[in-house]
Scaffold this active site. Structure first.
Site, PDB file in Angstrom:
ATOM      1  N   SER A 134       0.825  -1.209   0.000  1.00 16.26           N
ATOM      2  CA  SER A 134       0.000   0.000   0.000  1.00 16.26           C
ATOM      3  C   SER A 134       0.862   1.264   0.000  1.00 16.26           C
ATOM      4  CB  SER A 134      -0.953  -0.051   1.192  1.00 16.26           C
ATOM      5  OG  SER A 134      -1.952   0.927   1.111  1.00 16.26           O
ATOM      6  N   ASP A 173     -10.017  -5.457  -3.733  1.00 16.72           N
ATOM      7  CA  ASP A 173      -9.299  -4.453  -2.948  1.00 16.72           C
ATOM      8  C   ASP A 173     -10.064  -3.129  -3.022  1.00 16.72           C
ATOM      9  OD1 ASP A 173      -7.483  -2.586  -1.896  1.00 16.72           O
ATOM     10  OD2 ASP A 173      -5.765  -3.709  -2.629  1.00 16.72           O
ATOM     11  N   HIS A 201      -7.519  -5.850   0.442  1.00 15.55           N
ATOM     12  CA  HIS A 201      -6.312  -5.040   0.651  1.00 15.55           C
ATOM     13  C   HIS A 201      -5.451  -5.563   1.797  1.00 15.55           C
ATOM     14  CE1 HIS A 201      -4.107  -1.302  -0.091  1.00 15.55           C
ATOM     15  NE2 HIS A 201      -4.013  -1.138   1.217  1.00 15.55           N
TER      16      HIS A 201
END
Length: 392
Positions: free
Chosen positions: A104, A278, A309
């Site tokens: 991320s 996600d 995610h």
């Protein structure tokens, strides 16, 4: 930084996402935590902490109670903090290059590093992006969509009230996570639904027994300005520097709008790992990112429709679904380097050039590690949509 040391081994740097910490790489234990998995495979594992989280609040002159302390976004992490981490690791291991694995925000800071300080690409053996962040205009998370809707109000209110830190890790939060999210709690479903609201629904891969542990470490704090910067990316559709307003942009960037980060400068082998469910990273955003990166070696869509995610870190089957692929890509890069290093050695030997014992030892270690690679993962689609072939 935290470390799982292995003297003389190839260093790997792991960087977490927003509101997270280095603990995320080991929370799921020796069998599933990526930090442990890599250590067992013979890597020297280093786990970074983003500026402002619970492990990263030291400053040479500012206290975290000061407004000035929180005047940063992921830009400063990529431009200043990540280079310092890399230099420290290489200085302490004697290696010239390291592998980088980000999740991320941990991927976004890497793109910033390469754009702002492209000389550091020489110090990266490969980059592995889990749920890569860059183009996020079509992010589906209700929480972040709401942030964009009220971005201007959110920014003005936080500055007026001098609120600088978002969701710090406090004793109150930790204690209530333990109480509300344990196995026998009637409210455990509330805890899991909070995660699903942010990351995407996937109850099949959530280890609910670990919920109190997860939520006692995450969230772990971030600057309000970080959120504001991500909100700007969502609103603009660009991957670019912080928008300071027309006048300050002119002073800072010599233009009315902030410049985009130059992804063409990410001249390292990059593998992208992404998923359909996600809520923070869209497949179209990853497609666009892959087109702009010059050396994509793998673009891997996780073969589970509900994979979200946070599953890249905490899913029950994350090792089978993602990490085996990642490990195979690490070895592919190492084998490619070794192959060309051996050619270089032959050329140097032919020319009568001496090679230091230190370099010979490193090459031997790399060869040994590569020969011990698990061969259980087929790479039938390894180069699908990739633009660099390491099999040559």
């Amino acid at each position: 930084m935290h470390r799982i040391p292995k003297k003389g081994a190839q260093p790997v740097l792991l960087m977490h996402g927003i509101l997270d910490t280095s603990a995320t790489w080991v929370l799921m234990g020796p069998k599933s935590g990526l930090g442990y998995v890599l250590s067992d495979l013979g890597y020297d594992v280093w786990m970074g902490n983003a500026r402002g989280n619970r492990y990263s609040k030291n400053h040479t002159s500012l206290n975290s109670d000061y407004v000035e302390f929180w005047d940063f976004t992921f830009h400063e992490m990529g431009k200043y903090d990540l280079p310092a981490n890399i230099d420290y690791i290489l200085a302490n291991t004697g290696y010239d290059q390291l592998h980088y694995i980000g999740h991320s925000q941990g991927t976004a800071v890497f793109w910033v590093l390469c754009s702002e300080q492209p000389q550091y690409t020489q110090k990266i053996l490969s980059m592995h992006a889990l749920a890569p962040i860059a183009y996020i205009a079509d992010m589906k998370s209700p929480l972040f969509r709401t942030l964009v809707l009220f971005l201007d109000f959110f920014t003005a209110a936080s500055r007026m009230l001098r609120i600088t830190e978002f969701m710090p890790n406090t004793k109150f939060l930790v204690d209530h996570s333990q109480l509300v999210c344990h196995d026998n709690a009637m409210t455990q479903e509330v805890c899991s639904n909070i995660l699903f609201l942010v990351a995407g629904y996937n109850s099949e891969q959530l280890n609910k027994t670990m919920l109190p542990v997860m939520l006692s470490h995450t969230p772990s704090g971030a600057s309000i300005k970080q959120l504001e910067h991500f909100g700007q990316l969502m609103k603009s559709g660009h991957f670019r520097k912080f928008d300071r307003g027309y006048l300050r942009n002119q002073l800072e960037y010599n233009r009315m709008t902030p410049p985009d980060y130059d992804l063409s400068k990410v001249k390292v082998p990059v593998a992208l790992y992404y998923s359909m469910n996600d809520m923070l990273v869209s497949t179209t955003g990853v497609d666009r990112l892959a087109r702009e990166l010059p050396q994509v070696i793998d673009k891997y869509l996780v073969p589970m429709e509900q994979f979200n995610h946070l599953d890249f870190l905490w899913a029950i089957d994350v090792k089978t679904l993602v990490y085996n692929r990642l490990i195979r890509n690490l070895r592919r890069v190492e084998n490619f380097k070794l192959k060309h290093a051996n050619k270089g050695l032959q050329n140097m030997a032919t020319a009568g050039v001496a090679i230091s014992n230190n370099n010979l030892q490193k090459m031997h270690a790399l060869a040994t590690a590569s020969n011990n690679t698990p061969n259980t993962l087929p790479l039938t689609n390894a180069n699908a949509n990739a633009n660099v072939n390491l099999n040559a």
